[in-house]
Design a protein around this motif. Structure first.
Motif, PDB file in Angstrom:
ATOM      1  N   CYS A  93       0.802  -1.222   0.000  1.00  0.00           N
ATOM      2  CA  CYS A  93       0.000   0.000   0.000  1.00  0.00           C
ATOM      3  C   CYS A  93       0.837   1.274   0.000  1.00  0.00           C
ATOM      4  O   CYS A  93       0.443   2.270  -0.596  1.00  0.00           O
ATOM      5  N   ALA A  94       1.999   1.231   0.622  1.00  0.00           N
ATOM      6  CA  ALA A  94       2.874   2.413   0.583  1.00  0.00           C
ATOM      7  C   ALA A  94       3.318   2.674  -0.855  1.00  0.00           C
ATOM      8  O   ALA A  94       3.343   3.815  -1.314  1.00  0.00           O
ATOM      9  N   ALA A  95       3.637   1.618  -1.587  1.00  0.00           N
ATOM     10  CA  ALA A  95       4.036   1.758  -3.000  1.00  0.00           C
ATOM     11  C   ALA A  95       2.843   2.163  -3.858  1.00  0.00           C
ATOM     12  O   ALA A  95       2.980   2.954  -4.791  1.00  0.00           O
ATOM     13  N   ALA A  96       1.662   1.629  -3.551  1.00  0.00           N
ATOM     14  CA  ALA A  96       0.458   1.981  -4.311  1.00  0.00           C
ATOM     15  C   ALA A  96       0.178   3.473  -4.169  1.00  0.00           C
ATOM     16  O   ALA A  96      -0.187   4.144  -5.136  1.00  0.00           O
ATOM     17  N   LYS A  97       0.351   3.994  -2.971  1.00  0.00           N
ATOM     18  CA  LYS A  97       0.122   5.438  -2.743  1.00  0.00           C
ATOM     19  C   LYS A  97       1.184   6.239  -3.497  1.00  0.00           C
ATOM     20  O   LYS A  97       0.857   7.230  -4.153  1.00  0.00           O
ATOM     21  N   LYS A  98       2.428   5.804  -3.406  1.00  0.00           N
ATOM     22  CA  LYS A  98       3.524   6.553  -4.026  1.00  0.00           C
ATOM     23  C   LYS A  98       3.456   6.506  -5.557  1.00  0.00           C
ATOM     24  O   LYS A  98       3.580   7.531  -6.223  1.00  0.00           O
ATOM     25  N   HIS A  99       3.263   5.301  -6.128  1.00  0.00           N
ATOM     26  CA  HIS A  99       3.349   5.142  -7.577  1.00  0.00           C
ATOM     27  C   HIS A  99       2.031   5.363  -8.306  1.00  0.00           C
ATOM     28  O   HIS A  99       2.029   5.755  -9.470  1.00  0.00           O
ATOM     29  N   LEU A 100       0.918   5.048  -7.647  1.00  0.00           N
ATOM     30  CA  LEU A 100      -0.381   5.142  -8.310  1.00  0.00           C
ATOM     31  C   LEU A 100      -1.307   6.180  -7.694  1.00  0.00           C
ATOM     32  O   LEU A 100      -2.401   6.389  -8.194  1.00  0.00           O
ATOM     33  N   ASN A 101      -0.876   6.778  -6.581  1.00  0.00           N
ATOM     34  CA  ASN A 101      -1.703   7.704  -5.826  1.00  0.00           C
ATOM     35  C   ASN A 101      -3.040   7.066  -5.447  1.00  0.00           C
ATOM     36  O   ASN A 101      -4.090   7.691  -5.533  1.00  0.00           O
ATOM     37  N   VAL A 102      -2.973   5.792  -5.072  1.00  0.00           N
ATOM     38  CA  VAL A 102      -4.137   5.033  -4.646  1.00  0.00           C
ATOM     39  C   VAL A 102      -3.952   4.647  -3.193  1.00  0.00           C
ATOM     40  O   VAL A 102      -2.940   4.084  -2.820  1.00  0.00           O
ATOM     41  N   SER A 103      -4.924   4.958  -2.376  1.00  0.00           N
ATOM     42  CA  SER A 103      -4.876   4.576  -0.960  1.00  0.00           C
ATOM     43  C   SER A 103      -5.540   3.239  -0.777  1.00  0.00           C
ATOM     44  O   SER A 103      -6.533   2.916  -1.426  1.00  0.00           O
ATOM     45  N   CYS A 104      -4.982   2.450   0.099  1.00  0.00           N
ATOM     46  CA  CYS A 104      -5.567   1.138   0.394  1.00  0.00           C
ATOM     47  C   CYS A 104      -6.507   1.301   1.569  1.00  0.00           C
ATOM     48  O   CYS A 104      -7.105   0.503   2.070  1.00  0.00           O
TER      49      CYS A 104
END
Length: 112
Positions: A101-112
């Motif tokens: 989720c940290a990578a999802a926020k950083k790379h995709l701007n998606v919060s888990c």
């Protein structure tokens, strides 16, 4: 620490960077790449399979829940993950990905 990565992990890194660059450029549709829901099926079973394929150090997946967009959020080894697919029509296949989720926020701007 040994320097090794499985083929799936390498694909994951490449796909994450590709998705990130495509989304940042707002050209996902133009490039033919589409981000989609996790595969159908029981959220716990689907998440466990995909997380363990992408992150072999994961021993036990818990708390898997399907999100309204069809992706799955789950936890493993104290970390949260987002499970989804990326389809590339040029290759004619979908990649099943589990992104921390940290990578999802950083790379995709998606919060888990």
């Amino acid at each position: 620490m040994p320097n090794y990565m499985s083929k799936m992990q390498k694909n994951f890194v490449v796909a994450a960077l590709l998705v990130n660059s495509l989304l940042a450029a707002a050209s996902v549709d133009a490039a033919g790449i589409s981000v989609g829901a996790a595969p159908k099926g029981d959220a716990q079973a689907v998440a466990a399979r995909i997380i363990k394929e992408n992150h072999p150090t994961c021993k036990k997946v818990s708390g898997a829940k399907r999100r309204p967009d069809g992706s799955i959020s789950a936890q493993c080894n104290g970390a949260s993950f987002l499970v989804f697919t990326v389809f590339n029509p040029k290759e004619g296949r979908a990649m099943e990905l589990a992104l921390n989720c940290a990578a999802a926020k950083k790379h995709l701007n998606v919060s888990c």
